[in-house]
Design a protein around this motif. Structure first.
Motif, PDB file in Angstrom:
ATOM      1  N   ALA A   1      -5.848   6.696  -4.787  1.00 32.09           N
ATOM      2  CA  ALA A   1      -4.417   6.612  -4.860  1.00 32.09           C
ATOM      3  C   ALA A   1      -4.145   5.734  -5.983  1.00 32.09           C
ATOM      4  O   ALA A   1      -3.460   5.821  -6.868  1.00 32.09           O
ATOM      5  CB  ALA A   1      -3.563   6.136  -3.670  1.00 32.09           C
ATOM      6  N   GLU A   2      -4.491   4.442  -6.154  1.00 31.28           N
ATOM      7  CA  GLU A   2      -4.500   3.470  -7.377  1.00 31.28           C
ATOM      8  C   GLU A   2      -5.095   4.259  -8.506  1.00 31.28           C
ATOM      9  O   GLU A   2      -4.497   3.969  -9.526  1.00 31.28           O
ATOM     10  CB  GLU A   2      -5.202   2.097  -7.122  1.00 31.28           C
ATOM     11  CG  GLU A   2      -4.546   1.114  -5.906  1.00 31.28           C
ATOM     12  CD  GLU A   2      -3.385   0.684  -6.450  1.00 31.28           C
ATOM     13  OE1 GLU A   2      -3.068   0.352  -7.576  1.00 31.28           O
ATOM     14  OE2 GLU A   2      -2.441   0.715  -5.811  1.00 31.28           O
ATOM     15  N   ALA A   3      -6.361   4.724  -8.594  1.00 31.19           N
ATOM     16  CA  ALA A   3      -6.704   5.337  -9.612  1.00 31.19           C
ATOM     17  C   ALA A   3      -5.906   6.575 -10.075  1.00 31.19           C
ATOM     18  O   ALA A   3      -5.635   6.886 -11.210  1.00 31.19           O
ATOM     19  CB  ALA A   3      -8.183   5.849  -9.334  1.00 31.19           C
ATOM     20  N   HIS A   4      -5.314   7.193  -9.345  1.00 28.24           N
ATOM     21  CA  HIS A   4      -4.384   8.300  -9.554  1.00 28.24           C
ATOM     22  C   HIS A   4      -3.146   7.873 -10.264  1.00 28.24           C
ATOM     23  O   HIS A   4      -2.723   8.337 -11.173  1.00 28.24           O
ATOM     24  CB  HIS A   4      -4.037   9.203  -8.311  1.00 28.24           C
ATOM     25  CG  HIS A   4      -3.026  10.191  -8.474  1.00 28.24           C
ATOM     26  ND1 HIS A   4      -3.394  11.558  -9.238  1.00 28.24           N
ATOM     27  CD2 HIS A   4      -1.741  10.286  -8.292  1.00 28.24           C
ATOM     28  CE1 HIS A   4      -2.285  12.253  -9.579  1.00 28.24           C
ATOM     29  NE2 HIS A   4      -1.360  11.478  -8.769  1.00 28.24           N
TER      30      HIS A   4
ATOM     31  N   SER B   1      -1.911   8.632 -14.018  1.00 25.08           N
ATOM     32  CA  SER B   1      -0.739   8.919 -14.444  1.00 25.08           C
ATOM     33  C   SER B   1       0.580   8.363 -15.080  1.00 25.08           C
ATOM     34  O   SER B   1       1.427   8.779 -15.652  1.00 25.08           O
ATOM     35  CB  SER B   1      -0.032   9.802 -12.950  1.00 25.08           C
ATOM     36  OG  SER B   1       0.231   8.577 -12.249  1.00 25.08           O
ATOM     37  N   THR B   2       0.174   7.041 -15.163  1.00 25.18           N
ATOM     38  CA  THR B   2       1.127   6.104 -15.968  1.00 25.18           C
ATOM     39  C   THR B   2       0.614   5.923 -17.596  1.00 25.18           C
ATOM     40  O   THR B   2       1.257   5.122 -18.220  1.00 25.18           O
ATOM     41  CB  THR B   2       1.290   4.889 -15.167  1.00 25.18           C
ATOM     42  OG1 THR B   2       0.141   4.261 -15.019  1.00 25.18           O
ATOM     43  CG2 THR B   2       2.101   5.043 -14.049  1.00 25.18           C
ATOM     44  N   THR B   3      -0.798   6.409 -17.798  1.00 23.61           N
ATOM     45  CA  THR B   3      -1.052   6.027 -19.026  1.00 23.61           C
ATOM     46  C   THR B   3      -1.081   7.246 -19.946  1.00 23.61           C
ATOM     47  O   THR B   3      -0.920   8.423 -19.373  1.00 23.61           O
ATOM     48  CB  THR B   3      -2.708   5.693 -18.963  1.00 23.61           C
ATOM     49  OG1 THR B   3      -3.504   6.449 -18.140  1.00 23.61           O
ATOM     50  CG2 THR B   3      -2.736   4.335 -18.429  1.00 23.61           C
TER      51      THR B   3
ATOM     52  N   ALA C   1      -9.495   2.260   2.713  1.00 19.62           N
ATOM     53  CA  ALA C   1      -9.779   1.512   1.518  1.00 19.62           C
ATOM     54  C   ALA C   1     -10.224   2.293   0.456  1.00 19.62           C
ATOM     55  O   ALA C   1      -9.683   2.412  -0.600  1.00 19.62           O
ATOM     56  CB  ALA C   1     -11.029   0.561   1.499  1.00 19.62           C
ATOM     57  N   ALA C   2     -11.080   3.394   0.766  1.00 18.07           N
ATOM     58  CA  ALA C   2     -11.340   4.588  -0.095  1.00 18.07           C
ATOM     59  C   ALA C   2     -10.148   5.200  -0.677  1.00 18.07           C
ATOM     60  O   ALA C   2      -9.936   5.544  -1.791  1.00 18.07           O
ATOM     61  CB  ALA C   2     -12.292   5.440   0.261  1.00 18.07           C
TER      62      ALA C   2
ATOM     63  N   LEU D   1       0.807  -1.213   0.076  1.00 14.71           N
ATOM     64  CA  LEU D   1       0.155  -0.116   0.013  1.00 14.71           C
ATOM     65  C   LEU D   1       0.836   1.245   0.011  1.00 14.71           C
ATOM     66  O   LEU D   1       2.316   1.297   0.586  1.00 14.71           O
ATOM     67  CB  LEU D   1      -0.787  -0.109   1.342  1.00 14.71           C
ATOM     68  CG  LEU D   1      -1.973  -1.025   1.117  1.00 14.71           C
ATOM     69  CD1 LEU D   1      -2.614  -0.703   2.640  1.00 14.71           C
ATOM     70  CD2 LEU D   1      -3.000  -1.009   0.195  1.00 14.71           C
ATOM     71  N   PRO D   2       0.251   2.267  -0.591  1.00 12.88           N
ATOM     72  CA  PRO D   2       1.126   3.689  -0.245  1.00 12.88           C
ATOM     73  C   PRO D   2       1.392   3.917   1.153  1.00 12.88           C
ATOM     74  O   PRO D   2       0.663   3.531   1.868  1.00 12.88           O
ATOM     75  CB  PRO D   2       0.061   4.772  -1.027  1.00 12.88           C
ATOM     76  CG  PRO D   2      -1.016   3.806  -1.610  1.00 12.88           C
ATOM     77  CD  PRO D   2      -0.980   2.693  -1.166  1.00 12.88           C
TER      78      PRO D   2
END
Length: 66
Positions: free
Chosen positions: A57-60, A64-66, A51-52, A21-22
Motif C-alpha cells: 500500500a505504501e508503494a502504491h 500515485s503521488t509522483t 506488513a507485506a 496504517l491504512p
C-alpha cells in the motif's frame, strides 16, 4: 466495507487503534494469557501478511503521488 473496531462488550477483549496504517479488513484476537505455539505461529503469520500488505500500500501511494 468494514468499519472501525467496536467494543464487543467482552471485558477480556482489548482494542488498540492503529492510526498510522491504512484501513484493514483483518482482525486477529487471542486470549491475553495464551501460550499456545499454534496461536503464536498464527499471530506471526498474520503480522507478516499485514506488513507485506502495508508495504504494498505504501508503494502504491508513493507511485500515485509522483
Amino acid at each position: 466495507m468494514f468499519g472501525p473496531a467496536r467494543p464487543s462488550g467482552q471485558p477480556d477483549v482489548a482494542y488498540r487503534p492503529v492510526s498510522d496504517l491504512p484501513h484493514a479488513r483483518l482482525l486477529v484476537a487471542w486470549p491475553q494469557d495464551a501460550r499456545s505455539p499454534a496461536v503464536a505461529a498464527f499471530v506471526r503469520a498474520a503480522c507478516v501478511v499485514a506488513a507485506a500488505q502495508h508495504a504494498e500500500a505504501e508503494a502504491h501511494m508513493q507511485r500515485s503521488t509522483t
